[in-house]
Motif scaffolding. Structure first.
Motif, PDB file in Angstrom:
ATOM      1  N   SER A  39     -34.971 -18.539  23.669  1.00 47.95           N
ATOM      2  CA  SER A  39     -35.332 -19.645  24.646  1.00 47.95           C
ATOM      3  C   SER A  39     -34.040 -20.248  25.150  1.00 47.95           C
ATOM      4  CB  SER A  39     -36.311 -20.605  23.698  1.00 47.95           C
ATOM      5  OG  SER A  39     -35.464 -21.263  22.754  1.00 47.95           O
ATOM      6  N   LEU A  40     -32.945 -20.449  24.415  1.00 51.23           N
ATOM      7  CA  LEU A  40     -31.908 -20.863  24.798  1.00 51.23           C
ATOM      8  C   LEU A  40     -31.274 -20.309  25.966  1.00 51.23           C
ATOM      9  CD1 LEU A  40     -30.721 -22.754  21.462  1.00 51.23           C
ATOM     10  CD2 LEU A  40     -31.613 -23.745  23.553  1.00 51.23           C
ATOM     11  N   LEU A  41     -31.215 -18.875  25.473  1.00 53.88           N
ATOM     12  CA  LEU A  41     -30.599 -18.035  26.621  1.00 53.88           C
ATOM     13  C   LEU A  41     -31.276 -17.865  27.818  1.00 53.88           C
ATOM     14  CD1 LEU A  41     -29.436 -14.941  24.290  1.00 53.88           C
ATOM     15  CD2 LEU A  41     -28.040 -16.204  25.921  1.00 53.88           C
ATOM     16  N   LEU A  42     -32.806 -18.082  27.859  1.00 53.95           N
ATOM     17  CA  LEU A  42     -33.526 -17.995  28.903  1.00 53.95           C
ATOM     18  C   LEU A  42     -33.239 -19.084  29.809  1.00 53.95           C
ATOM     19  CD1 LEU A  42     -36.948 -16.793  27.747  1.00 53.95           C
ATOM     20  CD2 LEU A  42     -35.789 -15.905  29.763  1.00 53.95           C
ATOM     21  N   ASN A  43     -33.097 -20.285  29.301  1.00 55.29           N
ATOM     22  CA  ASN A  43     -32.836 -21.519  30.013  1.00 55.29           C
ATOM     23  C   ASN A  43     -31.294 -21.406  30.213  1.00 55.29           C
ATOM     24  OD1 ASN A  43     -34.803 -23.565  29.860  1.00 55.29           O
ATOM     25  ND2 ASN A  43     -35.027 -22.831  27.794  1.00 55.29           N
TER      26      ASN A  43
END
Length: 133
Positions: A39-43
């Motif tokens: 989720s953090l990488l997507l953001n």
């Protein structure tokens, strides 16, 4: 193999992809996209391609091994594209694919919700813990 009517086939297909069922393949995907690093990488990739070192600096606390492993998994799942540019040194960029970009609004909303409500969750945990001891 027994023949099925059209309504039976539709019901069978619905059951096949019901994430509440233990055998549903969507469970693997839900497990993967609920990972904090995914989720953090997507953001982090929302604004466009980024180099590995940029991602490493942006995601405080992620180990090199975990970042590499997560990026490889996301690439395998079709969420991220890896581009190698021959240069000295070699340049490697990561970017969201159209599939990854389609997941971005959901992950952005979850990240925003977490940042907005963390104090309420902390208070609820403290109240719960105070009542238990």
């Amino acid at each position: 193999m027994a023949t099925q009517t059209a309504p039976q086939r539709r019901a069978s297909e619905r059951e096949r992809f019901d994430a509440y069922l233990a055998t549903c393949p969507a469970r693997k995907l839900l497990d993967r996209i609920s990972d904090k690093w995914v989720s953090l990488l997507l953001n982090a990739l929302a604004d466009g391609p980024r180099r590995y070192s940029e991602l490493s600096r942006t995601l405080a606390g992620v180990s090199q091994k975990m970042l590499t492993q997560t990026l490889r998994t996301m690439e395998r799942d079709g969420l991220v594209a890896r581009t190698v540019t021959p240069a000295v040194p070699v340049r490697v960029d990561y970017a969201l694919t159209p599939l990854g970009a389609s997941l971005l609004p959901i992950m952005t909303a979850i990240k925003a919700w977490a940042e907005t409500h963390i104090h309420e969750v902390d208070e609820a945990q403290a109240a719960y813990d105070a009542g238990r001891f």
